[in-house]
Design an enzyme around this catalytic site. Structure first.
Site, mmCIF file in Angstrom:
data_model
loop_
_atom_site.group_PDB
_atom_site.id
_atom_site.type_symbol
_atom_site.label_atom_id
_atom_site.label_comp_id
_atom_site.label_asym_id
_atom_site.label_seq_id
_atom_site.Cartn_x
_atom_site.Cartn_y
_atom_site.Cartn_z
ATOM 1 N N GLU A 317 0.822 -1.214 0.000
ATOM 2 C CA GLU A 317 0.000 0.000 0.000
ATOM 3 C C GLU A 317 0.859 1.268 0.000
ATOM 4 O O GLU A 317 0.686 2.156 -0.827
ATOM 5 C CB GLU A 317 -0.923 -0.016 1.230
ATOM 6 C CG GLU A 317 -1.862 1.160 1.307
ATOM 7 C CD GLU A 317 -2.933 1.112 0.230
ATOM 8 O OE1 GLU A 317 -3.760 0.190 0.255
ATOM 9 O OE2 GLU A 317 -2.927 1.979 -0.651
ATOM 10 N N ASP A 321 1.243 4.067 -2.982
ATOM 11 C CA ASP A 321 0.745 5.430 -2.769
ATOM 12 C C ASP A 321 1.871 6.452 -2.943
ATOM 13 O O ASP A 321 1.708 7.460 -3.624
ATOM 14 C CB ASP A 321 0.168 5.596 -1.350
ATOM 15 C CG ASP A 321 -1.044 4.706 -1.096
ATOM 16 O OD1 ASP A 321 -1.601 4.172 -2.073
ATOM 17 O OD2 ASP A 321 -1.418 4.546 0.086
ATOM 18 N N SER A 571 -7.141 2.051 -4.451
ATOM 19 C CA SER A 571 -5.962 2.507 -3.716
ATOM 20 C C SER A 571 -4.986 3.235 -4.620
ATOM 21 O O SER A 571 -4.226 4.079 -4.161
ATOM 22 C CB SER A 571 -5.219 1.285 -3.178
ATOM 23 O OG SER A 571 -5.208 1.289 -1.801
#
Ligand code: NAG
Ligand code: NAG
Ligand code: NAG
Length: 654
Positions: A317, A321, A571
């Site tokens: 994640e 990001d 995401s």
């Protein structure tokens, strides 16, 4: 000060002197508790409870109008965002509310000396015996046991307050929520064990990061030193893997060139990026960023960018990001809000507390869902919790979500009001809409009351649609996922994402339809209403609809744990949209204008500034979900960003 125990008999006689005003039920738990079973244990009514009364803030009912006043392009006050002082003054509870509640307490013998009132007047706290609290709030406390952890808590099913002061009280804890700490509570016998009813959203309130692991794929070699700059305007591989160049080609935005503010990315520990992965990514796919470049760390509640635990579950994640956020906005800075220690982790309220001191001291709700700091657990963060320590960046992207159905209504409403206040201050919040189509996190659907107004008990039915929070809060920009049609060029129209993940979308069961969305949602229902049973989702067209916008969420090539890795999910879509808003802000700030703040009203009023997505579905819960259609739809929203059009639109605004 040590509190003396007040005898219940004496208390009752005091109570009889109280105003004879009628009591009204203030909060009531609805439906079953799923994971919590009550026991018939006799509680020691002299045991102490730390009571907090959260007072109603003023003017929350005008929050929407206030926000539209600075966010609607037709308003003369567009872009005139509020200062934190203005926010504080406008919403602080009135002196009248504080006075009326104190009067109520005093009439029950809870005298001034026992009360602790916050400076802003947003809460009143005191220690009370269980017996005293029961009389005060006309309630009965019981012991409940958690099915998994076997932890016990005391709580009540409902409580009442005098009708004439009801409007001054937001909520009182500990009452109907589970999480209350009780001191000196004596168990009179061992707790029996019982089964609890299980729903398919089973009461495990879980915050989920929305990055989904795909296959590994080698990173392209770094471009030759001093060689020709790679021709990035029309990359040919983007239907197989996405790179920063693909996103620039898809949405028409340039490599960043200004550094006027900072772009905020939120990560919850133990999610963490690896600097070695960042460097690999820069060298291969983001040569505009120097190797070694790091985001600015804002450590919240002991937040550490941990390297002890590695693997996709820890690094996927944050690597995704941050690699994309930095590649797309550099030389603009990126601020990493790393929230929570290694023991408890963290959740949204821990983050919001840290960027807004008034939210932090507007008590209540935090300990229901979110870890409490300082962390009492062994090895936990022992420093004071961060309370208004950091300023919010102009754009904040959050790729984490809960199922709306798993959260208490008061918890969501309080948090949503905070997003409204951030919008008033000119902050854009983008969040992922979910990766499971109309189903919720972990592909769960709803089988208990509250999801769509009824139980869904039909044999074989998998449950009702399960939208995700915080995107359902109308003050957030919820971002869905699209993909390049396999085999197509980067210039061809995209479709809703159906590779590995389905774009989250649907209709809230808690939040009302905001005015800015009314016409778009009305048109959708008029021409494209699916023929589903009304037990599957709220089809009234009167509740908040998500997502608002979408962006590519398939095949992002990242560096994770030293290798190239494809990642999927809303995401990926949220940080991409956040980066584009950041680039627009740069230009506006450069021209002496404000940041764009809450963008939804402008987007809905100007749908042509987005690329409408008309193909694809978002299946889930045994259905094919919704279909992407002309205009707004509940899987791709208004469509993907068209940067030149959006820039022109926002630059033309004051
Ligand atoms: C309640 O009691 C606890 C423990 O004795 C104490 O730390 C706390 O300050 C008290 N709260 C109030 C509002 O008096
Ligand atoms: C609830 O769901 C979570 C995630 O799917 C699972 O790990 C847990 O075991 C479930 N608990 C119960 C009691 O079913
Ligand atoms: C749908 O939402 C509307 C507006 O909030 C509400 O009045 C209605 O009861 C809801 N319907 C169901 C089936 O929950």
């Amino acid at each position: 000060m040590k509190l003396s125990v007040i005898a219940i008999a004496g208390l009752l006689s005091l109570a009889s002197c109280a105003p004879t005003g009628n009591y009204a039920v203030h909060e009531k738990r609805n439906g079953d508790n799923r994971m919590w079973t009550p026991h018939d244990i006799e509680l020691d009514r002299r045991a102490m409870l730390p009571i907090s009364i959260s007072l109603t803030q003023q003017n929350l009912d005008k929050g929407y109008e206030f926000l539209m006043d600075v966010s609607d392009s037709k308003s003369p006050n567009y872009g005139k965002h509020w200062t934190p002082e203005q926010i504080k003054e406008t919403f602080a509870p009135s002196a009248e509310a504080v006075g009326a509640v104190k009067e109520w307490l005093t009439s029950y013998g809870i005298i001034d000396e026992r009360l602790s009132v916050s400076k802003s007047g947003s809460w009143i706290r005191f220690n009370s015996t269980i017996g005293e609290a029961e009389v005060l709030m006309q309630t009965k406390y019981r012991v409940y046991e958690h099915a998994d952890t076997k932890k016990t808590h005391i709580a009540c099913d409902e409580y009442s307050v005098p009708a004439e002061i009801k409007s001054h009280i937001d909520f009182i804890t500990p009452t109907i929520e589970f999480g209350a700490v009780v001191r000196e509570l004596k168990k009179t016998r061992a707790l029996p064990r019982r089964d609890v009813t299980k729903g398919s959203t089973n009461g495990t309130t879980k915050l989920v990061g929305l990055a989904v692991e795909g296959p590994r794929l080698a990173l392209p070699p770094p471009p030759p030193k001093n060689g020709p700059v790679a021709q990035a305007s029309s990359p040919t591989y983007c239907d197989q893997y996405i790179t920063p160049d693909c996103l620039r080609a898809l949405y028409g935005f340039p490599v960043g060139s200004l550094s006027k503010s900072s772009y905020g990315i939120v990560e919850f520990t133990p999610n963490a990026y690896l600097q070695s992965d960042m460097n690999l990514f820069y060298a291969s796919l983001a040569t505009n960023v120097p190797v070694g470049y790091t985001p600015t760390l804002n450590s919240i509640d002991g937040g550490v960018n941990q390297v002890t635990y590695q693997g996709f579950a820890y690094n996927g994640e944050a690597d995704l990001d941050l690699q994309y956020a930095i590649a797309l906005v550099y030389p603009q800075k990126v601020t990493l809000y790393q929230v929570g220690d290694m023991v408890e982790g963290a959740s949204f309220n821990n983050f919001l507390d840290a960027i807004d001191g008034t939210y932090c001291t507007y008590s209540g709700g935090d300990d229901v869902i979110d870890p409490v700091y300082p962390d009492p657990a062994a090895g936990g963060y022992k420093g004071a919790k961060n309370c208004g320590t950091f300023t919010p960046t102009s754009v904040i992207s959050i790729s984490y979500a809960y199922n709306e159905a798993d959260l208490p209504v008061a918890y969501m409403n309080r948090q949503c009001n905070e997003y409204m206040k951030l919008g008033l201050q000119g902050v854009t919040i983008v969040t992922s809409s979910g990766d499971n189509g109309v189903a919720g996190n972990s592909n769960q659907c709803c089988t208990y009351q509250g999801c769509s107004g009824g139980w869904l008990n039909a044999a074989g039915a998998s449950g009702a649609f399960n939208p995700s929070f915080p995107g359902t809060c109308p003050y957030i920009t919820s971002v869905g996922a699209t993909q390049i049609v396999p085999g197509s060029k980067v210039t061809a129209a995209e479709e809703a994402c159906t590779t590995v993940i389905y774009s989250g979308g649907g209709f809230s069961n808690n939040f009302a339809l905001p005015g800015y969305q009314t016409s778009a949602v009305k048109t959708y229902f008029k021409s494209h209403k699916p023929k589903y049973s009304t037990t599957l989702y709220n089809a009234s067209g009167k509740t908040r609809a998500i997502p608002d916008i979408s962006a590519n969420g398939a095949n992002y090539l990242c560096a994770v744990d030293g290798v190239g890795q494809l990642i999927y999910g809303t995401s990926a879509s949220a940080p991409t949209v956040g980066a584009i808003v950041t680039l627009i802000n740069e230009q506006r700030i450069g021209a002496g204008k404000s940041a764009v703040g809450f963008i939804n009203p402008v987007l809905y009023a100007n749908p042509k500034a987005l690329n409408d997505i008309k193909k694809g579905t978002n299946p889930g819960c045994g259905t094919k979900g919704f279909s992407a259609v002309s205009g707004w739809d509940p899987l791709t929203g208004l469509g993907t960003p068209n940067y030149p059009a959006l820039l022109k639109l926002f630059m033309a605004l004051p």
